[in-house]
Design a protein around this motif. Structure first.
Motif, PDB file in Angstrom:
ATOM      1  N   LEU A  24       0.860  -1.181   0.000  1.00  0.00           N
ATOM      2  CA  LEU A  24       0.000   0.000   0.000  1.00  0.00           C
ATOM      3  C   LEU A  24       0.896   1.229   0.000  1.00  0.00           C
ATOM      4  CD1 LEU A  24      -2.808   1.379   0.318  1.00  0.00           C
ATOM      5  CD2 LEU A  24      -2.508   1.138   2.789  1.00  0.00           C
ATOM      6  N   GLU A  25       0.723   2.074  -0.985  1.00  0.00           N
ATOM      7  CA  GLU A  25       1.467   3.327  -1.046  1.00  0.00           C
ATOM      8  C   GLU A  25       0.480   4.473  -0.940  1.00  0.00           C
ATOM      9  OE1 GLU A  25       4.433   3.872  -4.059  1.00  0.00           O
ATOM     10  OE2 GLU A  25       4.760   1.720  -4.200  1.00  0.00           O
ATOM     11  N   VAL A  26       0.906   5.537  -0.305  1.00  0.00           N
ATOM     12  CA  VAL A  26       0.042   6.690  -0.080  1.00  0.00           C
ATOM     13  C   VAL A  26       0.395   7.791  -1.064  1.00  0.00           C
ATOM     14  CG1 VAL A  26      -0.608   8.457   1.598  1.00  0.00           C
ATOM     15  CG2 VAL A  26      -0.223   6.103   2.346  1.00  0.00           C
ATOM     16  N   GLY A  27      -0.618   8.355  -1.693  1.00  0.00           N
ATOM     17  CA  GLY A  27      -0.419   9.493  -2.581  1.00  0.00           C
ATOM     18  C   GLY A  27      -0.494  10.786  -1.783  1.00  0.00           C
ATOM     19  N   GLY A  28       0.514  11.616  -1.913  1.00  0.00           N
ATOM     20  CA  GLY A  28       0.535  12.900  -1.191  1.00  0.00           C
ATOM     21  C   GLY A  28       1.011  12.731   0.226  1.00  0.00           C
ATOM     22  N   GLY A  29       0.168  12.139   1.033  1.00  0.00           N
ATOM     23  CA  GLY A  29       0.555  11.831   2.402  1.00  0.00           C
ATOM     24  C   GLY A  29       0.316  12.932   3.400  1.00  0.00           C
ATOM     25  N   GLY A  30      -0.356  13.993   3.002  1.00  0.00           N
ATOM     26  CA  GLY A  30      -0.664  15.039   3.960  1.00  0.00           C
ATOM     27  C   GLY A  30      -1.783  14.603   4.892  1.00  0.00           C
ATOM     28  N   TRP A  31      -1.962  15.363   5.949  1.00  0.00           N
ATOM     29  CA  TRP A  31      -3.043  15.045   6.880  1.00  0.00           C
ATOM     30  C   TRP A  31      -4.377  15.192   6.177  1.00  0.00           C
ATOM     31  CZ3 TRP A  31      -3.313  12.182  10.785  1.00  0.00           C
ATOM     32  CH2 TRP A  31      -4.367  12.268  11.677  1.00  0.00           C
ATOM     33  N   VAL A  32      -4.476  16.173   5.289  1.00  0.00           N
ATOM     34  CA  VAL A  32      -5.656  16.391   4.456  1.00  0.00           C
ATOM     35  C   VAL A  32      -5.161  16.782   3.070  1.00  0.00           C
ATOM     36  CG1 VAL A  32      -7.125  17.167   6.362  1.00  0.00           C
ATOM     37  CG2 VAL A  32      -5.828  18.845   5.059  1.00  0.00           C
ATOM     38  N   GLN A  33      -6.049  16.773   2.097  1.00  0.00           N
ATOM     39  CA  GLN A  33      -5.724  17.333   0.786  1.00  0.00           C
ATOM     40  C   GLN A  33      -6.069  18.808   0.881  1.00  0.00           C
ATOM     41  OE1 GLN A  33      -6.646  15.542  -3.292  1.00  0.00           O
ATOM     42  NE2 GLN A  33      -8.193  17.113  -3.085  1.00  0.00           N
ATOM     43  N   CYS A  43       1.019  26.781   6.046  1.00  0.00           N
ATOM     44  CA  CYS A  43      -0.079  25.855   6.348  1.00  0.00           C
ATOM     45  C   CYS A  43       0.049  24.570   5.550  1.00  0.00           C
ATOM     46  CB  CYS A  43      -1.422  26.512   6.052  1.00  0.00           C
ATOM     47  SG  CYS A  43      -1.877  27.824   7.181  1.00  0.00           S
ATOM     48  N   LYS A  44       0.388  24.705   4.274  1.00  0.00           N
ATOM     49  CA  LYS A  44       0.544  23.526   3.417  1.00  0.00           C
ATOM     50  C   LYS A  44       1.678  22.639   3.922  1.00  0.00           C
ATOM     51  CE  LYS A  44      -1.041  26.221  -0.468  1.00  0.00           C
ATOM     52  NZ  LYS A  44      -0.654  27.020  -1.600  1.00  0.00           N
ATOM     53  N   VAL A  45       2.796  23.248   4.275  1.00  0.00           N
ATOM     54  CA  VAL A  45       3.957  22.494   4.750  1.00  0.00           C
ATOM     55  C   VAL A  45       3.636  21.810   6.080  1.00  0.00           C
ATOM     56  CG1 VAL A  45       6.315  22.709   5.621  1.00  0.00           C
ATOM     57  CG2 VAL A  45       5.658  23.856   3.498  1.00  0.00           C
ATOM     58  N   ARG A  46       2.962  22.510   6.991  1.00  0.00           N
ATOM     59  CA  ARG A  46       2.643  21.921   8.299  1.00  0.00           C
ATOM     60  C   ARG A  46       1.734  20.703   8.166  1.00  0.00           C
ATOM     61  NH1 ARG A  46       0.011  25.855  11.675  1.00  0.00           N
ATOM     62  NH2 ARG A  46       0.189  27.380  10.031  1.00  0.00           N
ATOM     63  N   GLN A  47       0.691  20.795   7.354  1.00  0.00           N
ATOM     64  CA  GLN A  47      -0.215  19.647   7.256  1.00  0.00           C
ATOM     65  C   GLN A  47       0.453  18.476   6.550  1.00  0.00           C
ATOM     66  OE1 GLN A  47      -2.214  18.046   4.755  1.00  0.00           O
ATOM     67  NE2 GLN A  47      -1.319  19.190   3.092  1.00  0.00           N
ATOM     68  N   MET A  48       1.337  18.749   5.579  1.00  0.00           N
ATOM     69  CA  MET A  48       2.076  17.660   4.932  1.00  0.00           C
ATOM     70  C   MET A  48       3.084  17.047   5.902  1.00  0.00           C
ATOM     71  SD  MET A  48       1.035  17.035   1.828  1.00  0.00           S
ATOM     72  CE  MET A  48       2.317  16.454   0.738  1.00  0.00           C
ATOM     73  N   THR A  49       3.754  17.875   6.687  1.00  0.00           N
ATOM     74  CA  THR A  49       4.709  17.384   7.680  1.00  0.00           C
ATOM     75  C   THR A  49       4.001  16.489   8.688  1.00  0.00           C
ATOM     76  OG1 THR A  49       6.101  19.335   7.416  1.00  0.00           O
ATOM     77  CG2 THR A  49       6.374  18.076   9.449  1.00  0.00           C
TER      78      THR A  49
END
Length: 177
Positions: A24-33, A43-49
């Motif tokens: 199973l591989e995850v696309g993107g991997g952020g907390w949300v899209q 904000c984008k960096v924090r949710q992806m981190t």
């Protein structure tokens, strides 16, 4: 209930095993899209981190493909942020209809998406180097046009649909006309 909790723990264990094995591989991997147009880069960096940290804790591999199929708008910061987040490719869907229709007709749904100049319109044509032929399998990606090429992007041909080749797997009675 206890039965429900046990089922949840089993599902989580199965997911963790699939992530660790690479099944199973995850696309993107952020907390949300995240919305791409309005939030700040921070904000984008924090949710992806946050999302990537959770995935590492689950034993998952670092995502390399972004998944931005349902965001409204795109920021010129994304092709700069994605590689910094470990993403070398991204799948998009919502682009201007006229652009998408043109690209569908010319076979240009893959492109190198790179940062545009601040005076440029924020999405695509001025900040894209189009590839005029589909890329079979998209692996390995073609050589970027420059070291600051951004990410290799692919636009879905149809909105929220399965690959055309899978049509034969769908019973005729369930296919849309």
């Amino acid at each position: 209930s206890g039965e429900r909790a046990a089922a949840g723990k089993k599902a989580l264990a199965n997911m963790r095993a699939a992530l660790k094995s690479g099944a199973l591989e995850v696309g993107g991997g952020g907390w949300v899209q995240h919305d791409a147009a309005l939030p700040t880069a921070d904000c984008k960096v924090r949710q992806m981190t946050f999302g990537h940290r959770w995935l590492r804790g689950m034993g998952a591999r670092q995502p390399t493909v972004g998944w931005q199929i349902d965001v409204f708008g795109a920021s010129r910061t994304l092709p700069v942020l994605f590689p910094a987040m470990g993403l070398s490719n991204v799948v998009l869907n919502r682009i201007p209809f006229v652009t998408k229709h043109l690209w569908q007709r010319t076979g240009g749904l893959e492109f190198w998406w790179h940062e545009s100049a601040p005076s440029s319109p924020p999405f695509l044509l001025p900040s894209a180097t189009l590839l005029r032929a589909p890329i079979p399998g998209m692996v390995p990606p073609p050589t970027p046009p420059s070291p600051s090429a951004g990410v290799l992007a692919h636009v879905l041909y149809d909105h929220y649909t399965h690959p055309t080749a899978m049509s034969r797997l769908i019973p005729a009675s369930l296919r849309t006309k």
